[in-house]
Write a protein that holds these residues in place. Structure first.
Motif, PDB file in Angstrom:
ATOM      1  N   SER A 135     -15.483 -21.614  19.193  1.00 52.61           N
ATOM      2  CA  SER A 135     -14.414 -20.801  19.763  1.00 52.61           C
ATOM      3  C   SER A 135     -13.155 -20.916  18.912  1.00 52.61           C
ATOM      4  O   SER A 135     -12.842 -21.969  18.373  1.00 52.61           O
ATOM      5  CB  SER A 135     -14.119 -21.259  21.191  1.00 52.61           C
ATOM      6  OG  SER A 135     -13.712 -22.606  21.179  1.00 52.61           O
ATOM      7  N   VAL A 136     -12.420 -19.814  18.790  1.00 52.46           N
ATOM      8  CA  VAL A 136     -11.219 -19.792  17.954  1.00 52.46           C
ATOM      9  C   VAL A 136      -9.981 -19.398  18.738  1.00 52.46           C
ATOM     10  O   VAL A 136      -8.866 -19.679  18.308  1.00 52.46           O
ATOM     11  CB  VAL A 136     -11.393 -18.841  16.745  1.00 52.46           C
ATOM     12  CG1 VAL A 136     -12.413 -19.378  15.785  1.00 52.46           C
ATOM     13  CG2 VAL A 136     -11.755 -17.450  17.203  1.00 52.46           C
ATOM     14  N   GLY A 137     -10.128 -18.719  19.864  1.00 52.48           N
ATOM     15  CA  GLY A 137      -8.973 -18.259  20.610  1.00 52.48           C
ATOM     16  C   GLY A 137      -8.677 -19.159  21.792  1.00 52.48           C
ATOM     17  O   GLY A 137      -9.402 -20.095  22.099  1.00 52.48           O
ATOM     18  N   ALA A 138      -7.580 -18.842  22.480  1.00 49.08           N
ATOM     19  CA  ALA A 138      -7.215 -19.575  23.682  1.00 49.08           C
ATOM     20  C   ALA A 138      -7.601 -18.730  24.900  1.00 49.08           C
ATOM     21  O   ALA A 138      -8.462 -17.870  24.805  1.00 49.08           O
ATOM     22  CB  ALA A 138      -5.730 -19.880  23.676  1.00 49.08           C
ATOM     23  N   CYS A 139      -6.966 -18.953  26.025  1.00 47.14           N
ATOM     24  CA  CYS A 139      -7.296 -18.241  27.263  1.00 47.14           C
ATOM     25  C   CYS A 139      -6.424 -16.989  27.364  1.00 47.14           C
ATOM     26  O   CYS A 139      -6.001 -16.436  26.356  1.00 47.14           O
ATOM     27  CB  CYS A 139      -7.080 -19.190  28.436  1.00 47.14           C
ATOM     28  SG  CYS A 139      -7.895 -18.639  29.937  1.00 47.14           S
ATOM     29  N   SER A 140      -6.140 -16.551  28.576  1.00 42.05           N
ATOM     30  CA  SER A 140      -5.322 -15.354  28.736  1.00 42.05           C
ATOM     31  C   SER A 140      -3.904 -15.580  28.235  1.00 42.05           C
ATOM     32  O   SER A 140      -3.159 -14.633  28.018  1.00 42.05           O
ATOM     33  CB  SER A 140      -5.288 -14.927  30.206  1.00 42.05           C
ATOM     34  OG  SER A 140      -4.779 -15.991  30.984  1.00 42.05           O
ATOM     35  N   TYR A 141      -3.511 -16.835  28.138  1.00 35.04           N
ATOM     36  CA  TYR A 141      -2.259 -17.142  27.466  1.00 35.04           C
ATOM     37  C   TYR A 141      -2.567 -18.118  26.350  1.00 35.04           C
ATOM     38  O   TYR A 141      -3.225 -19.120  26.603  1.00 35.04           O
ATOM     39  CB  TYR A 141      -1.239 -17.781  28.412  1.00 35.04           C
ATOM     40  CG  TYR A 141       0.046 -18.149  27.707  1.00 35.04           C
ATOM     41  CD1 TYR A 141       1.013 -17.180  27.478  1.00 35.04           C
ATOM     42  CD2 TYR A 141       0.269 -19.437  27.251  1.00 35.04           C
ATOM     43  CE1 TYR A 141       2.175 -17.502  26.816  1.00 35.04           C
ATOM     44  CE2 TYR A 141       1.425 -19.772  26.590  1.00 35.04           C
ATOM     45  CZ  TYR A 141       2.384 -18.789  26.373  1.00 35.04           C
ATOM     46  OH  TYR A 141       3.540 -19.107  25.705  1.00 35.04           O
ATOM     47  N   PRO A 142      -2.248 -17.888  25.112  1.00 25.54           N
ATOM     48  CA  PRO A 142      -1.386 -16.850  24.572  1.00 25.54           C
ATOM     49  C   PRO A 142      -2.110 -15.541  24.258  1.00 25.54           C
ATOM     50  O   PRO A 142      -1.498 -14.641  23.700  1.00 25.54           O
ATOM     51  CB  PRO A 142      -0.845 -17.479  23.310  1.00 25.54           C
ATOM     52  CG  PRO A 142      -1.948 -18.363  22.843  1.00 25.54           C
ATOM     53  CD  PRO A 142      -2.617 -18.865  24.083  1.00 25.54           C
ATOM     54  N   ALA A 143      -3.384 -15.435  24.567  1.00 24.93           N
ATOM     55  CA  ALA A 143      -4.142 -14.190  24.385  1.00 24.93           C
ATOM     56  C   ALA A 143      -4.144 -13.718  22.939  1.00 24.93           C
ATOM     57  O   ALA A 143      -4.034 -12.536  22.662  1.00 24.93           O
ATOM     58  CB  ALA A 143      -3.611 -13.100  25.317  1.00 24.93           C
ATOM     59  N   LYS A 144      -4.198 -14.659  22.032  1.00 21.48           N
ATOM     60  CA  LYS A 144      -4.265 -14.302  20.612  1.00 21.48           C
ATOM     61  C   LYS A 144      -4.844 -15.487  19.849  1.00 21.48           C
ATOM     62  O   LYS A 144      -4.974 -16.587  20.394  1.00 21.48           O
ATOM     63  CB  LYS A 144      -2.877 -13.978  20.063  1.00 21.48           C
ATOM     64  CG  LYS A 144      -1.934 -15.169  20.057  1.00 21.48           C
ATOM     65  CD  LYS A 144      -0.596 -14.820  19.459  1.00 21.48           C
ATOM     66  CE  LYS A 144       0.320 -16.043  19.435  1.00 21.48           C
ATOM     67  NZ  LYS A 144       1.618 -15.744  18.846  1.00 21.48           N
ATOM     68  N   VAL A 145      -5.195 -15.240  18.603  1.00 19.99           N
ATOM     69  CA  VAL A 145      -5.641 -16.298  17.705  1.00 19.99           C
ATOM     70  C   VAL A 145      -4.445 -16.678  16.836  1.00 19.99           C
ATOM     71  O   VAL A 145      -3.811 -15.816  16.226  1.00 19.99           O
ATOM     72  CB  VAL A 145      -6.823 -15.830  16.837  1.00 19.99           C
ATOM     73  CG1 VAL A 145      -7.220 -16.914  15.851  1.00 19.99           C
ATOM     74  CG2 VAL A 145      -8.005 -15.459  17.714  1.00 19.99           C
ATOM     75  N   PHE A 146      -4.112 -17.947  16.785  1.00 19.79           N
ATOM     76  CA  PHE A 146      -2.941 -18.393  16.037  1.00 19.79           C
ATOM     77  C   PHE A 146      -3.131 -18.169  14.540  1.00 19.79           C
ATOM     78  O   PHE A 146      -4.243 -18.323  14.007  1.00 19.79           O
ATOM     79  CB  PHE A 146      -2.677 -19.877  16.303  1.00 19.79           C
ATOM     80  CG  PHE A 146      -2.180 -20.157  17.688  1.00 19.79           C
ATOM     81  CD1 PHE A 146      -0.907 -19.764  18.077  1.00 19.79           C
ATOM     82  CD2 PHE A 146      -2.984 -20.805  18.606  1.00 19.79           C
ATOM     83  CE1 PHE A 146      -0.441 -20.025  19.347  1.00 19.79           C
ATOM     84  CE2 PHE A 146      -2.526 -21.070  19.882  1.00 19.79           C
ATOM     85  CZ  PHE A 146      -1.250 -20.676  20.265  1.00 19.79           C
ATOM     86  N   LYS A 147      -2.039 -17.850  13.860  1.00 21.69           N
ATOM     87  CA  LYS A 147      -2.076 -17.697  12.410  1.00 21.69           C
ATOM     88  C   LYS A 147      -2.399 -19.047  11.779  1.00 21.69           C
ATOM     89  O   LYS A 147      -1.950 -20.089  12.256  1.00 21.69           O
ATOM     90  CB  LYS A 147      -0.733 -17.204  11.885  1.00 21.69           C
ATOM     91  CG  LYS A 147      -0.488 -15.739  12.142  1.00 21.69           C
ATOM     92  CD  LYS A 147       0.794 -15.280  11.487  1.00 21.69           C
ATOM     93  CE  LYS A 147       0.981 -13.795  11.717  1.00 21.69           C
ATOM     94  NZ  LYS A 147       2.239 -13.306  11.124  1.00 21.69           N
ATOM     95  N   GLY A 148      -3.171 -19.001  10.707  1.00 24.35           N
ATOM     96  CA  GLY A 148      -3.537 -20.226  10.017  1.00 24.35           C
ATOM     97  C   GLY A 148      -4.784 -20.893  10.550  1.00 24.35           C
ATOM     98  O   GLY A 148      -5.170 -21.955  10.067  1.00 24.35           O
ATOM     99  N   THR A 149      -5.423 -20.290  11.573  1.00 23.54           N
ATOM    100  CA  THR A 149      -6.665 -20.863  12.087  1.00 23.54           C
ATOM    101  C   THR A 149      -7.726 -20.820  10.995  1.00 23.54           C
ATOM    102  O   THR A 149      -7.896 -19.811  10.328  1.00 23.54           O
ATOM    103  CB  THR A 149      -7.150 -20.069  13.318  1.00 23.54           C
ATOM    104  OG1 THR A 149      -6.128 -20.116  14.318  1.00 23.54           O
ATOM    105  CG2 THR A 149      -8.413 -20.675  13.879  1.00 23.54           C
ATOM    106  N   ARG A 150      -8.411 -21.924  10.825  1.00 22.91           N
ATOM    107  CA  ARG A 150      -9.406 -22.016   9.752  1.00 22.91           C
ATOM    108  C   ARG A 150     -10.629 -21.180  10.120  1.00 22.91           C
ATOM    109  O   ARG A 150     -11.308 -21.464  11.104  1.00 22.91           O
ATOM    110  CB  ARG A 150      -9.794 -23.471   9.521  1.00 22.91           C
ATOM    111  CG  ARG A 150      -8.642 -24.311   8.999  1.00 22.91           C
ATOM    112  CD  ARG A 150      -9.029 -25.737   8.806  1.00 22.91           C
ATOM    113  NE  ARG A 150      -9.453 -26.357  10.053  1.00 22.91           N
ATOM    114  CZ  ARG A 150     -10.097 -27.516  10.133  1.00 22.91           C
ATOM    115  NH1 ARG A 150     -10.384 -28.171   9.034  1.00 22.91           N
ATOM    116  NH2 ARG A 150     -10.434 -28.010  11.286  1.00 22.91           N
ATOM    117  N   MET A 151     -10.889 -20.173   9.314  1.00 24.51           N
ATOM    118  CA  MET A 151     -12.022 -19.279   9.535  1.00 24.51           C
ATOM    119  C   MET A 151     -12.699 -18.990   8.211  1.00 24.51           C
ATOM    120  O   MET A 151     -12.301 -19.498   7.159  1.00 24.51           O
ATOM    121  CB  MET A 151     -11.545 -17.962  10.167  1.00 24.51           C
ATOM    122  CG  MET A 151     -10.978 -18.082  11.552  1.00 24.51           C
ATOM    123  SD  MET A 151     -10.665 -16.454  12.214  1.00 24.51           S
ATOM    124  CE  MET A 151      -9.913 -16.879  13.756  1.00 24.51           C
ATOM    125  N   ALA A 152     -13.722 -18.165   8.271  1.00 21.28           N
ATOM    126  CA  ALA A 152     -14.403 -17.746   7.051  1.00 21.28           C
ATOM    127  C   ALA A 152     -13.477 -16.853   6.242  1.00 21.28           C
ATOM    128  O   ALA A 152     -12.589 -16.199   6.787  1.00 21.28           O
ATOM    129  CB  ALA A 152     -15.689 -17.001   7.413  1.00 21.28           C
TER     130      ALA A 152
END
Length: 195
Positions: A135-152
């Motif tokens: 999982s990469v996102g949070a719940c309904s708050y903040p309802a977004k994926v934070f910048k800088g999250t390590r992904m492909a």
């Protein structure tokens, strides 16, 4: 890379680099250019591959056209255009920094790019999820994926500086410098070496 034996009999991994001869093509001054630096040229270039502005630049310095140019600040000695700097410049330095472009590895997943462990075991309902990020996102708050999250994403092909590489040996007759360890870039790539 290769390896050499030290005086104590240890096998040291090292990289062999061809250093120079580099020719001083321009001296930057504070009055004319706003800063002080020495511009060096490396590897000869054919006249037919040289543009007219480049040809004028090299003619002003009184040198043959060069393929690669680089500027260096904080030189101890005073140089003039046309002076040649060889690998013996590093004879007094025990350690150097190497700047280069790392090998490009294309679009890679999180396991290779960031060292993720994957989802875990292949049993208990896991299907094609062994190298997934989870999982990469949070719940309904903040309802977004934070910048800088390590992904492909794109891996490699970046400017990398390796600091404090020990000089093992200098071979002035062949303009070769042996540094302990590895340096960024593929074989035959151009790197900058700083004291």
């Amino acid at each position: 890379m290769t390896s050499v034996f030290s005086a104590e009999g240890k096998n040291l991994p090292c990289t062999v680099i061809e250093v120079g001869p580099c020719v001083v093509t321009q001296i930057k001054t504070k009055e004319k250019d706003g800063y002080e630096a020495v511009q060096l040229g490396f590897a000869d270039k054919k006249d037919k591959r040289t543009t007219k502005p480049e040809a004028g630049h090299f003619k002003k310095a009184g040198v043959t056209p060069k393929r690669h140019l680089a500027e260096f600040k904080n030189f101890e000695t005073v140089y003039n255009p046309g002076d040649v700097i060889t690998v013996e410049y590093f004879s007094a330095a025990g350690f150097v920094d190497v700047v280069g472009t790392s090998k490009g590895k294309g679009f890679q997943g999180v396991v290779k790019r960031h060292g993720f462990g994957g989802v875990g075991q292949s049993t208990h309902g896991q299907h094609n999820r062994l190298r997934a990020p989870g999982s990469v996102g949070a719940c309904s708050y903040p309802a977004k994926v934070f910048k800088g999250t390590r992904m492909a994403g794109q891996m490699g092909d970046e400017r990398v500086t390796i600091q404090n590489l020990q000089i093992i040996k200098i071979l002035p007759e062949n303009n070769l410098l042996l540094l302990k360890g590895s340096i960024p870039g593929a074989k035959g790539s151009i790197v900058l070496i700083k004291k």
